[in-house]
Enzyme design. Structure first.
Site, PDB file in Angstrom:
ATOM      1  N   CYS A  72       0.849  -1.192   0.000  1.00 31.06           N
ATOM      2  CA  CYS A  72       0.000   0.000   0.000  1.00 31.06           C
ATOM      3  C   CYS A  72       0.886   1.244   0.000  1.00 31.06           C
ATOM      4  CB  CYS A  72      -0.914   0.031   1.222  1.00 31.06           C
ATOM      5  SG  CYS A  72      -1.891   1.546   1.345  1.00 31.06           S
ATOM      6  N   CYS A  81      -3.056   0.857   8.499  1.00 30.19           N
ATOM      7  CA  CYS A  81      -2.480  -0.488   8.386  1.00 30.19           C
ATOM      8  C   CYS A  81      -1.053  -0.500   8.934  1.00 30.19           C
ATOM      9  CB  CYS A  81      -2.502  -0.956   6.934  1.00 30.19           C
ATOM     10  SG  CYS A  81      -4.156  -1.302   6.319  1.00 30.19           S
ATOM     11  N   CYS A 158      -8.697   1.934  -0.846  1.00 31.97           N
ATOM     12  CA  CYS A 158      -8.088   1.247   0.302  1.00 31.97           C
ATOM     13  C   CYS A 158      -8.264  -0.259   0.150  1.00 31.97           C
ATOM     14  CB  CYS A 158      -8.746   1.745   1.589  1.00 31.97           C
ATOM     15  SG  CYS A 158      -8.238   0.833   3.058  1.00 31.97           S
ATOM     16  N   GLN A 282     -20.817  -4.826  13.280  1.00 35.01           N
ATOM     17  CA  GLN A 282     -19.403  -5.152  13.136  1.00 35.01           C
ATOM     18  C   GLN A 282     -18.964  -4.964  11.679  1.00 35.01           C
ATOM     19  OE1 GLN A 282     -17.216  -5.738  15.392  1.00 35.01           O
ATOM     20  NE2 GLN A 282     -18.279  -6.494  17.211  1.00 35.01           N
ATOM     21  N   TYR A 311     -25.330  -2.777  25.557  1.00 34.55           N
ATOM     22  CA  TYR A 311     -24.665  -2.180  24.385  1.00 34.55           C
ATOM     23  C   TYR A 311     -24.994  -3.029  23.147  1.00 34.55           C
ATOM     24  CZ  TYR A 311     -21.663  -0.433  28.235  1.00 34.55           C
ATOM     25  OH  TYR A 311     -21.181   0.088  29.409  1.00 34.55           O
ATOM     26  N   GLU A 332     -29.711  -0.507  24.390  1.00 34.06           N
ATOM     27  CA  GLU A 332     -28.848   0.320  23.548  1.00 34.06           C
ATOM     28  C   GLU A 332     -29.244   1.782  23.720  1.00 34.06           C
ATOM     29  OE1 GLU A 332     -26.353   2.084  21.344  1.00 34.06           O
ATOM     30  OE2 GLU A 332     -26.108  -0.095  21.464  1.00 34.06           O
ATOM     31  N   ASP A 380     -20.864  -5.641  25.423  1.00 30.91           N
ATOM     32  CA  ASP A 380     -20.100  -5.305  24.211  1.00 30.91           C
ATOM     33  C   ASP A 380     -19.917  -3.784  24.179  1.00 30.91           C
ATOM     34  OD1 ASP A 380     -18.808  -5.268  21.796  1.00 30.91           O
ATOM     35  OD2 ASP A 380     -20.534  -5.895  20.596  1.00 30.91           O
ATOM     36  N   CYS A 407     -13.377  -4.473  22.076  1.00 31.64           N
ATOM     37  CA  CYS A 407     -12.487  -4.059  20.985  1.00 31.64           C
ATOM     38  C   CYS A 407     -11.227  -3.393  21.532  1.00 31.64           C
ATOM     39  CB  CYS A 407     -13.211  -3.115  20.027  1.00 31.64           C
ATOM     40  SG  CYS A 407     -13.818  -1.607  20.800  1.00 31.64           S
TER      41      CYS A 407
END
Length: 457
Positions: A72, A81, A158, A282, A311, A332, A380, A407
């Site tokens: 890239c 990245c 990308c 996701q 969540y 939520e 989550d 995450c």
């Protein structure tokens, strides 16, 4: 004492969670982007602090076995990245270590994490892209913000995005040029188009184009719609999102449909979902199925359980588990996402799931006051993790199992340490790579009451 602009020879022995290699010079850590564990490098020091330095590669003296050619041209400037220069196997090894280190250093938890699950795809896996559009040096630029700046790195193709996204972006930019549409200026607050936000259903093939505008309309909207429809027949939704506030938040609250419908659909874990621009979903659909598979394994459902999904977004985790439990209660804070979750449950014929709109802390406290006794709680949270009030309310409900999908393994480890004080120990943890070539890694963690955890040993 090293000085700025010194040239030094450095052996890279470790990797930071942001993807910079680490070497040591006279006892001082030196952080070097785009390096790999095992590199011997000639490094120029670009910043020298009392306890550490930052450097850039002048020459690779001996390459690491992990190195591969970067494919890239903008990855170094874009900053997305950070592992484009190493093999995917090496990247997975680094990410496994990140989760393990955070559990030990931040959570104080001595637990061997399970082997990382790789992503089924490492290229073109994202189903969403948000491109800021700005004027830079007299030219239109669209792509991604450089790290810690609002400089737009012009990138229309990308490798992490679906191939069709670049054609759509080029079509919007052509419309802007031909129709003289001004783009947003963060300094003056003027201009119209702020972001081009694209979303695609990986299984449905449906594509949404959402144009975030500093106003309530665009010039020659019908012409824009015709150009976009001609560009890609998979576009079933073209939406104008109004965001006229001086904010870094991308989306505003109001949507206006220019063409088609306000949502697109997709299928995840065998359940069909409708997704509005504001719905959380996701970004790696096939990776998410692996992630939710681990969560289902940790939940160990028998069909008799009440599950609370905090969540919950558009209900993806909870609805994927609904066929294995007695009841799902989803919570939520985003109203549009709750509407999507309710519609998704109706569409799938799922009658044992209910959803309501509330802040997670407020909802957890409310459910605890009502005497709701869940068997399993799914968490989550966003990257910042859970508020301590959420963790306390969850512990008061005394579920038999808590499954945390995170995450950010640093905040996950912090929250696990809080749960330890509240009577829940970390029993299992597994990293899942949802974001190949980037520094991000998901993890799933199982927490059990201390007495139940002791009984399992």
């Amino acid at each position: 004492m090293p000085r700025k602009n010194d040239l030094v020879t450095l052996d890279v022995t470790d990797m930071t969670h942001e993807g910079s290699g680490v070497g040591h010079l006279d006892g001082m850590a030196v952080f070097v982007p785009a390096s790999a564990v095992g590199d011997r490098l000639l490094v120029r020091l670009v910043k020298v602090n009392k306890t550490h330095c930052f450097g850039k590669i002048e020459r690779i003296l001996t390459p690491s076995p992990d190195r591969v050619p970067s494919d890239c041209p903008v990855s170094r400037r874009c900053g997305g990245c950070v592992f484009r220069h190493v093999s995917y196997e090496a990247e997975l090894r680094y990410k496994q270590a990140f989760v393990q280190q955070n559990l030990r250093r931040i959570g104080g938890i001595e637990l061997e994490v399970e082997p990382i699950l790789p992503s089924p795809r490492t290229e073109g896996y994202r189903n969403k892209a948000q491109y800021p559009v700005r004027m830079q040096k007299g030219k239109l630029a669209a792509g991604f913000f450089a790290p810690r700046t609002h400089e737009v790195i012009d990138c229309h193709d990308c490798r992490l995005q679906p191939s069709g996204f670049s054609r759509i972006l080029e079509t919007v930019l052509g419309y802007l040029r031909d129709c003289g549409v001004p783009v947003y200026d963060e300094v003056t607050g003027g201009g119209l188009l702020r972001h081009v936000y694209l979303r695609a259903g990986q299984r449905s093939g449906e594509t949404m184009v959402c144009l975030v505008v500093n106003g309530d309309r665009l010039p020659r909207e019908r012409e824009l719609v015709e150009r976009l429809r001609a560009c890609d027949p998979r576009i079933v939704s073209i939406v104008l999102n109004v965001n006229d506030r001086p904010t870094n938040v991308i989306l505003g609250r109001e949507n206006r449909v220019l063409y088609g419908k306000e949502q697109i659909s997709d299928v995840l874990c065998g359940v069909a979902f409708d997704l509005s621009p504001q719905s959380f979903y996701q970004v790696n659909s096939s990776g998410a199925e692996r992630l939710y598979g681990v969560a289902a394994d940790y939940a160990a459902l028998t069909g008799e359980e009440t599950v609370i999904d905090l969540y919950c977004g558009a209900g993806t985790i909870g609805l994927s588990l609904a066929g294995r439990c007695k009841e799902v209660i989803g919570v939520e804070v985003v109203p549009q996402a709750v509407e999507n979750a309710l519609a998704n449950a109706r569409r799938a014929g799922i009658s044992n799931a209910r959803f309501f709109c509330a802040d997670a802390a407020e909802a957890a406290a409310r459910l605890a006051r009502e005497g709701t006794r869940p068997d399993v709680v799914i968490l989550d949270p966003p990257r910042r993790g859970c508020e301590e009030a959420v963790l306390e309310s969850v512990a008061r409900m005394a579920p038999g199992r808590i499954v945390m999908v995170s995450c950010n393994s640093a905040t996950m480890a912090r929250d696990c340490a809080v749960f330890a004080r509240l009577g829940y120990g970390t029993a299992r943890c597994r990293p899942v790579d949802m974001f190949p070539r980037t520094a991000h890694v998901e993890s799933v963690t199982l927490l059990l009451p201390h007495d139940k955890q002791e009984a399992q040993r």
